[in-house]
Design an enzyme around this catalytic site. Structure first.
Site, short mmCIF file in Angstrom:
data_model
loop_
_atom_site.label_atom_id
_atom_site.label_comp_id
_atom_site.label_asym_id
_atom_site.label_seq_id
_atom_site.Cartn_x
_atom_site.Cartn_y
_atom_site.Cartn_z
N SER A 176 12.65 58.52 69.53
CA SER A 176 12.34 59.75 70.28
C SER A 176 13.02 60.91 69.55
CB SER A 176 12.80 59.63 71.73
OG SER A 176 12.39 60.75 72.48
N HIS A 203 8.03 59.12 70.73
CA HIS A 203 7.68 60.08 71.78
C HIS A 203 7.22 61.39 71.17
CE1 HIS A 203 10.73 57.83 74.56
NE2 HIS A 203 9.63 57.15 74.38
N ASP A 299 14.64 54.32 77.12
CA ASP A 299 13.35 53.69 76.87
C ASP A 299 13.50 52.65 75.76
OD1 ASP A 299 10.61 53.17 77.00
OD2 ASP A 299 10.15 54.68 75.48
#
Length: 356
Positions: A176, A203, A299
């Site tokens: 991310s 992401h 995540d």
């Protein structure tokens, strides 16, 4: 770097982060400066009009965050970014530029070069609305350390010896914030002869994915595509999750294929790293390899747990090289990391273990 200051009214300590603004517009410097100084957690260390002045300043001063414009006379921000990062000595760069909204190319290039984040700068006279609030949120994200337990002192730092020289059939990477730069370092360390397929869940908004895939193809010296449902997983290729669906892997009659889904994930992310890791744990078991790079939040932590329980390995980026050690830190602190290293060293490690 950041300093502690006592609030006169409460006596409570808080951290004031030093911010350097680099923008050729005197109006933009003034408005951004007022916004930064209007917060309690950030203070303008200097506001400069060009890159050369910024590099001279950084040679003698330490800051925490650099707000960098892209379109400037002389050396543009994108060209100067590697030097700014080097002279910044750990300072995180937030690109604040109107050109960031002209297409994903500029943004992805900046992130690949090491920018921590990007923010579209409104036109002169349009700095109202929520921009000040959004700016403060982005700045806070760059200095906040997610609450996490102290890593175990005996956390592994390299691969345990393995009997076979080729012990995995697929590599799945989650990332991310800060992940694009880490991915670029990771992929550059892997030779074009490496044939194990690579899956990536990063992401990013859907509009960025086409250019992101094109960048990874160059960095990885191999074809890279944005995943579509039932796309076949083939040797020597990279597949990236689209911005609007989770990427899983399932067995088909003629091999392995991507399956896309849009259910809510545990982390709330779309796409999420967890479904990808969970699916390769189920599909490949101990023949899978997971990699967790820089990113905020947790995540991928549950997927990593499933992967390790299936007998596979997880590699994570180290804290020092991460923009935010949230996602890799969550895996490491749970005891699920087989290696904790900078991304280029992780790439070399994967390349060695992946030789047939």
């Amino acid at each position: 770097m950041a300093r502690s200051t006592n609030l006169a009214d409460t006596g409570a300590p808080f951290t004031v982060a030093q911010v350097l603004i680099v923008d050729d517009s005197v109006v933009a410097r003034s408005v951004l400066g007022r916004m930064v100084d209007g917060t309690r957690r950030f203070r303008v260390a200097a506001a400069l009009s060009d890159v050369r002045a910024a590099l001279d300043y950084l040679a003698n001063h330490q800051v925490d965050i650099i707000l960098l414009d892209i379109e400037m006379p002389g050396i543009d921000g994108l060209t100067a970014l590697p030097d700014v990062l080097a002279m910044g000595n750990g300072a995180k760069v937030l690109i604040v530029s109107s050109s960031a909204d002209e297409g994903a190319a500029v943004t992805v290039q900046a992130l690949a070069l090491g920018a921590a984040d990007t923010l579209v700068k409104p036109g002169i006279g349009a700095f109202g609305g929520r921009f000040a609030e959004v700016l403060e949120e982005r700045l806070a994200r760059l200095i906040e350390t997610p609450a996490e337990p102290t890593p175990l002192s005996n956390a592994p730092t390299r691969f345990a010896p393995v009997a076979a020289p080729h012990d995995f059939d697929i590599v799945a990477i989650g990332a991310s914030t800060g992940g694009i730069h880490a991915l670029s370092q990771f992929l550059r360390a892997i030779p074009a002869s490496f044939q194990v397929p690579i899956l990536v869940t990063q992401h990013l908004p859907i509009s960025f994915m086409g250019y992101f895939a094109a960048q990874l193809a160059v960095l990885g010296s191999r074809p890279c595509e944005v995943a579509t449902d039932r796309m076949r997983v083939r040797p020597g290729r990279i597949i990236v999750a689209p911005g609007d669906a989770h990427m899983r892997v399932a067995r088909m009659s003629d091999g392995w294929a991507v399956r896309l889904s849009d259910e809510r994930s545990l982390s709330g992310c779309m796409p999420s790293v967890d479904p990808m890791l969970e699916s390769i744990a189920e599909a490949f078991g101990k023949r899978a390899l997971g990699v967790m790079l820089s990113g905020m939040g947790r995540d991928g932590a549950e997927g990593a747990k499933r992967l390790v329980e299936a007998g596979a390995r997880m590699l994570v980026q180290d804290r020092e090289s991460s923009v935010i050690w949230g996602m890799p830190g969550a895996v490491a602190n749970a005891g699920h990391a087989s290696a904790i290293l900078p991304p280029d060293e992780l790439g070399r490690l994967v390349a060695r273990q992946g030789r047939a």
